[in-house]
Design a protein around this motif. Structure first.
Motif, PDB file in Angstrom:
ATOM      1  N   THR A  47      29.798 -19.360   2.202  1.00 52.03           N
ATOM      2  CA  THR A  47      29.304 -19.155   3.574  1.00 52.03           C
ATOM      3  C   THR A  47      28.759 -17.746   3.779  1.00 52.03           C
ATOM      4  OG1 THR A  47      31.522 -18.537   4.367  1.00 52.03           O
ATOM      5  CG2 THR A  47      30.914 -20.859   4.506  1.00 52.03           C
ATOM      6  N   GLU A  48      29.117 -16.831   2.878  1.00 55.22           N
ATOM      7  CA  GLU A  48      28.617 -15.459   2.984  1.00 55.22           C
ATOM      8  C   GLU A  48      27.131 -15.371   2.647  1.00 55.22           C
ATOM      9  OE1 GLU A  48      32.232 -12.536   1.768  1.00 55.22           O
ATOM     10  OE2 GLU A  48      31.467 -13.784   0.139  1.00 55.22           O
ATOM     11  N   VAL A  49      26.612 -16.371   1.943  1.00 56.27           N
ATOM     12  CA  VAL A  49      25.222 -16.291   1.492  1.00 56.27           C
ATOM     13  C   VAL A  49      24.348 -17.449   1.969  1.00 56.27           C
ATOM     14  CG1 VAL A  49      25.829 -14.934  -0.539  1.00 56.27           C
ATOM     15  CG2 VAL A  49      25.776 -17.418  -0.700  1.00 56.27           C
ATOM     16  N   TYR A  50      24.935 -18.462   2.600  1.00 58.30           N
ATOM     17  CA  TYR A  50      24.136 -19.595   3.084  1.00 58.30           C
ATOM     18  C   TYR A  50      22.998 -19.122   3.990  1.00 58.30           C
ATOM     19  CZ  TYR A  50      27.335 -23.292   1.500  1.00 58.30           C
ATOM     20  OH  TYR A  50      28.081 -24.164   0.738  1.00 58.30           O
ATOM     21  N   GLY A  51      21.801 -19.604   3.704  1.00 61.49           N
ATOM     22  CA  GLY A  51      20.645 -19.266   4.542  1.00 61.49           C
ATOM     23  C   GLY A  51      19.914 -18.016   4.121  1.00 61.49           C
ATOM     24  N   SER A  52      20.511 -17.216   3.241  1.00 61.97           N
ATOM     25  CA  SER A  52      19.828 -16.011   2.758  1.00 61.97           C
ATOM     26  C   SER A  52      18.804 -16.400   1.694  1.00 61.97           C
ATOM     27  CB  SER A  52      20.842 -15.016   2.186  1.00 61.97           C
ATOM     28  OG  SER A  52      21.554 -15.591   1.111  1.00 61.97           O
ATOM     29  N   LYS A  53      17.977 -15.424   1.308  1.00 62.33           N
ATOM     30  CA  LYS A  53      16.925 -15.705   0.333  1.00 62.33           C
ATOM     31  C   LYS A  53      17.118 -14.896  -0.939  1.00 62.33           C
ATOM     32  CE  LYS A  53      13.280 -16.968   3.620  1.00 62.33           C
ATOM     33  NZ  LYS A  53      11.902 -16.670   4.085  1.00 62.33           N
ATOM     34  N   SER A  54      16.681 -15.482  -2.024  1.00 57.46           N
ATOM     35  CA  SER A  54      16.748 -14.787  -3.305  1.00 57.46           C
ATOM     36  C   SER A  54      15.629 -13.745  -3.387  1.00 57.46           C
ATOM     37  CB  SER A  54      16.611 -15.793  -4.445  1.00 57.46           C
ATOM     38  OG  SER A  54      16.494 -15.126  -5.684  1.00 57.46           O
ATOM     39  N   LYS A  55      15.975 -12.542  -3.831  1.00 60.40           N
ATOM     40  CA  LYS A  55      14.981 -11.479  -3.963  1.00 60.40           C
ATOM     41  C   LYS A  55      14.266 -11.520  -5.316  1.00 60.40           C
ATOM     42  CE  LYS A  55      16.587  -7.432  -2.747  1.00 60.40           C
ATOM     43  NZ  LYS A  55      17.573  -6.314  -2.570  1.00 60.40           N
ATOM     44  N   LYS A  56      14.742 -12.383  -6.211  1.00 61.00           N
ATOM     45  CA  LYS A  56      14.136 -12.468  -7.538  1.00 61.00           C
ATOM     46  C   LYS A  56      14.477 -13.812  -8.157  1.00 61.00           C
ATOM     47  CE  LYS A  56      18.135 -10.222  -9.666  1.00 61.00           C
ATOM     48  NZ  LYS A  56      18.605  -9.059 -10.465  1.00 61.00           N
ATOM     49  N   LYS A  57      13.884 -14.096  -9.286  1.00 62.54           N
ATOM     50  CA  LYS A  57      14.198 -15.336 -10.004  1.00 62.54           C
ATOM     51  C   LYS A  57      15.607 -15.222 -10.595  1.00 62.54           C
ATOM     52  CE  LYS A  57      11.183 -17.286 -12.639  1.00 62.54           C
ATOM     53  NZ  LYS A  57      10.194 -17.531 -13.726  1.00 62.54           N
ATOM     54  N   LEU A  58      16.372 -16.292 -10.467  1.00 61.90           N
ATOM     55  CA  LEU A  58      17.739 -16.295 -10.966  1.00 61.90           C
ATOM     56  C   LEU A  58      17.948 -17.511 -11.869  1.00 61.90           C
ATOM     57  CD1 LEU A  58      19.589 -15.484  -7.615  1.00 61.90           C
ATOM     58  CD2 LEU A  58      19.014 -13.875  -9.434  1.00 61.90           C
ATOM     59  N   SER A  59      18.653 -17.312 -12.958  1.00 62.38           N
ATOM     60  CA  SER A  59      18.923 -18.409 -13.875  1.00 62.38           C
ATOM     61  C   SER A  59      20.146 -19.201 -13.424  1.00 62.38           C
ATOM     62  CB  SER A  59      19.150 -17.868 -15.289  1.00 62.38           C
ATOM     63  OG  SER A  59      20.256 -16.970 -15.299  1.00 62.38           O
ATOM     64  N   GLN A  60      20.287 -20.384 -13.951  1.00 61.91           N
ATOM     65  CA  GLN A  60      21.435 -21.229 -13.630  1.00 61.91           C
ATOM     66  C   GLN A  60      22.725 -20.592 -14.149  1.00 61.91           C
ATOM     67  OE1 GLN A  60      20.944 -25.288 -14.829  1.00 61.91           O
ATOM     68  NE2 GLN A  60      23.084 -25.797 -14.556  1.00 61.91           N
ATOM     69  N   GLY A  61      23.786 -20.618 -13.329  1.00 63.41           N
ATOM     70  CA  GLY A  61      25.061 -20.039 -13.722  1.00 63.41           C
ATOM     71  C   GLY A  61      25.177 -18.554 -13.444  1.00 63.41           C
ATOM     72  N   TYR A  62      24.204 -18.006 -12.733  1.00 59.64           N
ATOM     73  CA  TYR A  62      24.185 -16.569 -12.435  1.00 59.64           C
ATOM     74  C   TYR A  62      25.158 -16.260 -11.292  1.00 59.64           C
ATOM     75  CZ  TYR A  62      22.278 -11.978 -11.215  1.00 59.64           C
ATOM     76  OH  TYR A  62      22.130 -10.636 -10.942  1.00 59.64           O
ATOM     77  N   ALA A  63      25.959 -15.200 -11.442  1.00 57.72           N
ATOM     78  CA  ALA A  63      26.898 -14.781 -10.400  1.00 57.72           C
ATOM     79  C   ALA A  63      26.180 -13.874  -9.406  1.00 57.72           C
ATOM     80  CB  ALA A  63      28.082 -14.052 -11.025  1.00 57.72           C
ATOM     81  N   LEU A  64      26.147 -14.271  -8.153  1.00 53.56           N
ATOM     82  CA  LEU A  64      25.378 -13.555  -7.136  1.00 53.56           C
ATOM     83  C   LEU A  64      26.040 -12.251  -6.693  1.00 53.56           C
ATOM     84  CD1 LEU A  64      24.298 -16.503  -4.809  1.00 53.56           C
ATOM     85  CD2 LEU A  64      22.814 -15.153  -6.293  1.00 53.56           C
ATOM     86  N   THR A  65      25.212 -11.230  -6.489  1.00 50.07           N
ATOM     87  CA  THR A  65      25.649  -9.960  -5.925  1.00 50.07           C
ATOM     88  C   THR A  65      24.769  -9.639  -4.719  1.00 50.07           C
ATOM     89  OG1 THR A  65      24.147  -8.561  -7.208  1.00 50.07           O
ATOM     90  CG2 THR A  65      26.238  -9.167  -8.242  1.00 50.07           C
TER      91      THR A  65
END
Length: 230
Positions: A147-165
């Motif tokens: 819920t901390e990140v729902y609705g936000s946008k990715s600033k770059k391409k991310l691979s599957q299994g990547y841990a978000l910061t």
């Protein structure tokens, strides 16, 4: 046999069986479970975390002796290590001890991508999920709730299994429209603005009022929303 001799014989037999009953016959599983339980007492599990404690098998060449007294465990102070060398002791009249290594793994929940994500993609249940990962293998500050990140946008391409910061996403993204909320104790005013930089929850960013053209500093408090406390 006289009654006295019979009585003395019965007492001897009773004493023998009593002594035998007080002796704890141990096996390798007993010692492993004891070591695991003692290590677990020393560890504080993080909120929402999980813990795995497993004793290494004892060398089959080691003979496990019985013990009249309760076993004791000597555990190093730094039980946060992945491998804890535990000394198990028996304090009988003929004492003995054995060392056993107990493996400790603490896992915590983190938010990861479950599909490849393109730059600018909105994060939701279709592309992120919460998984548990060994705390010892985690570097940096990660998100622990989707819920901390729902609705936000990715600033770059991310691979599957990547841990978000925090550096990977923006709740308010540069160049996009935002709602500016200016408020006092008794009044709240809403207006439209343009974000001049990226920001996440709690960040202070510069935004431009679309009507007046004035540039102000506001705090991100939701997806595409900033607040100015007057």
């Amino acid at each position: 046999m006289t009654n006295i001799n019979i009585f003395l014989t019965l007492i001897s037999v009773f004493t023998l069986f009593s002594a035998f009953g007080q002796t704890k016959i141990l096996d390798r599983d007993d010692i492993a479970r004891f070591a695991e339980a003692e290590v677990k007492k020393q560890i504080t599990v993080p909120v929402n975390g999980k813990i795995s404690i497993t004793a290494n098998p004892i060398d089959p060449r080691i003979k496990i002796k019985s013990c009249h007294n309760p076993l004791t465990a000597n555990i190093p102070e730094k039980t946060t290590r992945r491998n804890v060398n535990v000394k198990i002791s028996c304090t009988d009249s003929t004492p003995w001890h054995i060392y056993i290594i107990v493996k400790v793994s603490v896992s915590i929940p983190i938010v990861v991508t479950i599909t490849p994500i393109s730059k600018g993609a909105i994060l939701d249940d279709s592309n992120i999920a919460l998984i548990y990962r060994d705390k010892a293998k985690i570097r940096g500050i990660l998100f622990t709730d989707t819920t901390e990140v729902y609705g936000s946008k990715s600033k770059k391409k991310l691979s599957q299994g990547y841990a978000l910061t925090r550096k990977d996403i923006c709740m308010v993204c540069k160049g996009e429209r935002v709602t500016i909320i200016a408020r006092t104790a008794h009044l709240t005013i809403k207006t439209a603005g343009i974000a001049l930089s990226n920001g996440n929850l709690g960040d202070q960013i510069r935004v431009k009022n679309r009507d007046s053209g004035k540039i102000v500093t506001a705090q991100v408090n939701a997806i595409n929303r900033v607040v100015i406390n007057l």
